[in-house]
Scaffold this motif. Structure first.
Motif, PDB file in Angstrom:
ATOM      1  N   ALA A   1      -5.916   6.959  -4.309  1.00  0.00           N
ATOM      2  CA  ALA A   1      -4.574   7.375  -3.279  1.00  0.00           C
ATOM      3  C   ALA A   1      -5.362   7.888  -2.217  1.00  0.00           C
ATOM      4  O   ALA A   1      -5.167   7.874  -0.601  1.00  0.00           O
ATOM      5  N   SER A   2      -6.966   8.805  -2.195  1.00  0.00           N
ATOM      6  CA  SER A   2      -7.671   8.683  -1.091  1.00  0.00           C
ATOM      7  C   SER A   2      -7.948   7.633   0.187  1.00  0.00           C
ATOM      8  O   SER A   2      -8.018   7.495   1.222  1.00  0.00           O
ATOM      9  N   ILE A   3      -8.525   6.754  -0.674  1.00  0.00           N
ATOM     10  CA  ILE A   3      -8.858   5.487  -0.604  1.00  0.00           C
ATOM     11  C   ILE A   3      -7.856   5.257   0.405  1.00  0.00           C
ATOM     12  O   ILE A   3      -8.147   4.479   1.271  1.00  0.00           O
ATOM     13  N   LEU A   4      -6.203   4.388  -0.760  1.00  0.00           N
ATOM     14  CA  LEU A   4      -5.525   4.220   0.842  1.00  0.00           C
ATOM     15  C   LEU A   4      -5.001   5.088   1.522  1.00  0.00           C
ATOM     16  O   LEU A   4      -5.126   4.545   2.809  1.00  0.00           O
ATOM     17  N   SER A   5      -5.177   6.326   1.823  1.00  0.00           N
ATOM     18  CA  SER A   5      -4.987   7.258   2.552  1.00  0.00           C
ATOM     19  C   SER A   5      -6.110   6.280   4.452  1.00  0.00           C
ATOM     20  O   SER A   5      -5.627   6.391   5.166  1.00  0.00           O
ATOM     21  N   LEU A   6      -7.726   6.586   3.544  1.00  0.00           N
ATOM     22  CA  LEU A   6      -8.758   6.516   4.725  1.00  0.00           C
ATOM     23  C   LEU A   6      -8.312   5.211   5.134  1.00  0.00           C
ATOM     24  O   LEU A   6      -8.090   5.178   6.588  1.00  0.00           O
ATOM     25  N   GLU A   7      -8.410   3.974   4.284  1.00  0.00           N
ATOM     26  CA  GLU A   7      -8.204   2.567   5.089  1.00  0.00           C
ATOM     27  C   GLU A   7      -6.822   2.379   5.780  1.00  0.00           C
ATOM     28  O   GLU A   7      -6.628   1.780   6.403  1.00  0.00           O
ATOM     29  N   THR A   8      -5.646   3.026   5.937  1.00  0.00           N
ATOM     30  CA  THR A   8      -4.469   2.684   6.433  1.00  0.00           C
ATOM     31  C   THR A   8      -4.258   4.129   7.770  1.00  0.00           C
ATOM     32  O   THR A   8      -3.016   4.425   8.313  1.00  0.00           O
TER      33      THR A   8
ATOM     34  N   LEU B   1      -3.515   6.897   7.553  1.00  0.00           N
ATOM     35  CA  LEU B   1      -2.351   8.187   7.065  1.00  0.00           C
ATOM     36  C   LEU B   1      -3.594   9.387   7.196  1.00  0.00           C
ATOM     37  O   LEU B   1      -2.960  10.365   6.922  1.00  0.00           O
ATOM     38  N   LEU B   2      -4.862   9.358   6.792  1.00  0.00           N
ATOM     39  CA  LEU B   2      -5.943  10.740   7.409  1.00  0.00           C
ATOM     40  C   LEU B   2      -6.488  10.753   8.571  1.00  0.00           C
ATOM     41  O   LEU B   2      -7.165  10.958   8.512  1.00  0.00           O
ATOM     42  N   PRO B   3      -5.649  10.767   9.661  1.00  0.00           N
ATOM     43  CA  PRO B   3      -6.746  10.611  10.488  1.00  0.00           C
ATOM     44  C   PRO B   3      -7.291  11.535  11.190  1.00  0.00           C
ATOM     45  O   PRO B   3      -7.968  11.045  12.361  1.00  0.00           O
ATOM     46  N   THR B   4      -7.220  12.953  11.091  1.00  0.00           N
ATOM     47  CA  THR B   4      -7.813  13.852  11.572  1.00  0.00           C
ATOM     48  C   THR B   4      -9.167  13.953  10.147  1.00  0.00           C
ATOM     49  O   THR B   4      -9.831  15.179  10.923  1.00  0.00           O
ATOM     50  N   VAL B   5      -8.403  13.614   9.331  1.00  0.00           N
ATOM     51  CA  VAL B   5     -10.320  14.065   8.734  1.00  0.00           C
ATOM     52  C   VAL B   5     -11.212  13.120   8.975  1.00  0.00           C
ATOM     53  O   VAL B   5     -11.486  11.935   9.122  1.00  0.00           O
TER      54      VAL B   5
ATOM     55  N   THR C   1       0.803  -1.086  -0.266  1.00  0.00           N
ATOM     56  CA  THR C   1       0.155  -0.278  -0.261  1.00  0.00           C
ATOM     57  C   THR C   1       0.986   1.488  -0.283  1.00  0.00           C
ATOM     58  O   THR C   1       0.347   1.836  -0.715  1.00  0.00           O
ATOM     59  N   PHE C   2       1.894   1.147   0.310  1.00  0.00           N
ATOM     60  CA  PHE C   2       2.959   2.611   0.747  1.00  0.00           C
ATOM     61  C   PHE C   2       3.496   2.940  -0.619  1.00  0.00           C
ATOM     62  O   PHE C   2       3.921   3.928  -0.937  1.00  0.00           O
ATOM     63  N   LEU C   3       4.167   1.366  -0.771  1.00  0.00           N
ATOM     64  CA  LEU C   3       4.158   1.750  -2.754  1.00  0.00           C
ATOM     65  C   LEU C   3       3.080   2.532  -3.813  1.00  0.00           C
ATOM     66  O   LEU C   3       3.661   2.768  -4.229  1.00  0.00           O
ATOM     67  N   ALA C   4       2.356   1.559  -3.738  1.00  0.00           N
ATOM     68  CA  ALA C   4       0.688   2.177  -4.259  1.00  0.00           C
ATOM     69  C   ALA C   4       1.038   3.768  -4.479  1.00  0.00           C
ATOM     70  O   ALA C   4       0.404   4.307  -5.110  1.00  0.00           O
ATOM     71  N   MET C   5       0.970   3.953  -3.158  1.00  0.00           N
ATOM     72  CA  MET C   5       0.929   6.129  -2.939  1.00  0.00           C
ATOM     73  C   MET C   5       1.929   6.810  -3.469  1.00  0.00           C
ATOM     74  O   MET C   5       1.457   7.561  -3.675  1.00  0.00           O
ATOM     75  N   ILE C   6       3.426   5.561  -3.077  1.00  0.00           N
ATOM     76  CA  ILE C   6       3.764   6.494  -3.745  1.00  0.00           C
ATOM     77  C   ILE C   6       3.884   6.573  -5.531  1.00  0.00           C
ATOM     78  O   ILE C   6       3.639   7.821  -6.338  1.00  0.00           O
TER      79      ILE C   6
END
Length: 317
Positions: free
Chosen positions: A76-83, A85-89, A26-31
């Motif tokens: 990128a948005s979906i991966l950020s939410l699932e892992t 990476l956007l805890p404050t949103v 997932t990290f590689l996919a984000m990059i």
């Protein structure tokens, strides 16, 4: 296109090997998504503001870059939410579902546009007189408009029958997925493969044809189709077929994260293909990106001993 039941892949607190693989991939996919968004944005900017006259293939490539950018942004948005990476949103389930819908929509548009590109190039080789003299002037614009509309309609139907908030019927959702898998995997994909294969055969066996057509555009089309079939097809197979099989958790988790990474690679690869194919070794660091992109998408063979124009100069749109 399915969404029954709620499809968020939950990661259990115990960090087993499968979970570690999930986070690494997932990290590689984000990059990859970030780099791909930068590359596709560059292509959109060059084709929108640096090119005055656009060939049919410039029109297709511009639309393809928009679809790929949209896909990568949603991924990128979906991966950020699932892992996390956007805890404050604070994102509601409806917004998350909407991102998935847009991602499916962009995937369908990319597939259909690549099918149209390979088919039109194949027709230009098989029927050169018709393509040169009788092809409708605004064919590429009309085809792009129809494909965007068709993908939007398909996504609306899938949302209506499958989104959990509208209390859908699982049998109806399964039926819709089977229809769409037949359309996408049974019609679009075979047409893309057939047209690309015919194009390759015709060009390889006809020396006169190789002199008459742009070898760079030929390489761009075949490379883009090959990358899509290799990297993006697994995600489509999961959405339309494997989702309903009921795979074990670990197998499903590994497959979906790997297919997400490969599809991100596919949507990010096209700008790299354009600039690698369009660049010249002797002037690789001296010419502008617009010149490189224009050379890669040029619809006519390059004049020998003369500079290639820095734009897609074909009078037809």
């Amino acid at each position: 296109m399915n969404s029954i039941p709620a499809q968020g892949l939950t990661i259990e607190p115990t960090m087993d090997s499968v979970t570690w693989v999930y986070f690494v991939v997932t990290f590689l996919a984000m990059i990859t998504c970030v780099l791909g968004m930068a590359g596709n944005s560059m292509v959109i900017w060059l084709l929108s503001f640096r090119v005055q006259q656009r060939s049919p293939f410039c029109i297709y490539v511009l639309n393809l870059a928009v679809a790929d950018l949209l896909f990568l942004l949603c991924m990128a948005s979906i991966l950020s939410l699932e892992t996390g990476l956007l805890p404050t949103v604070s994102i509601s389930a409806r917004v998350y579902e909407g991102m998935k819908r847009i991602k499916y929509f962009a995937y369908t548009v990319s597939l259909s546009l690549l099918t149209a590109i390979s088919t039109q190039r194949c027709l230009s080789v098989l029927f050169p007189i018709w393509y040169k003299c009788h092809r409708p002037r605004y064919l590429s614009l009309v085809v792009c408009g129809v494909l965007w509309t068709l993908a939007l309609f398909m996504n609306f139907l899938a949302s209506f029958f499958c989104v959990q908030f509208w209390h859908p019927n699982e049998n109806q959702c399964f039926g819709v997925d089977m229809v769409f898998s037949g359309l996408i995997l049974g019609i679009f994909m075979p047409i893309m493969i057939l047209s690309s294969t015919l194009l390759l055969i015709q060009v390889r066996k006809n020396t006169l044809l190789r002199r008459r057509m742009s070898s760079r555009l030929f390489v761009v089309i075949l490379a883009s189709v090959f990358v899509f079939l290799t990297c993006s097809l697994p995600l489509g197979i999961y959405w339309f077929l494997l989702y309903w099989v009921g795979l074990p958790r670990d197998v499903s988790l590994l497959y979906i994260c790997l297919s997400r990474f490969s599809s991100s690679l596919s949507s990010s690869a096209n700008p790299v293909i354009y600039f690698l194919v369009g660049s010249q070794k002797s002037h690789r660091l001296q010419e502008s990106l617009g010149a490189v992109l224009g050379r890669a998408l040029r619809d006519e063979p390059e004049p020998e001993g003369r500079e290639t124009p820095s734009m897609c100069t074909n009078d037809d749109i």
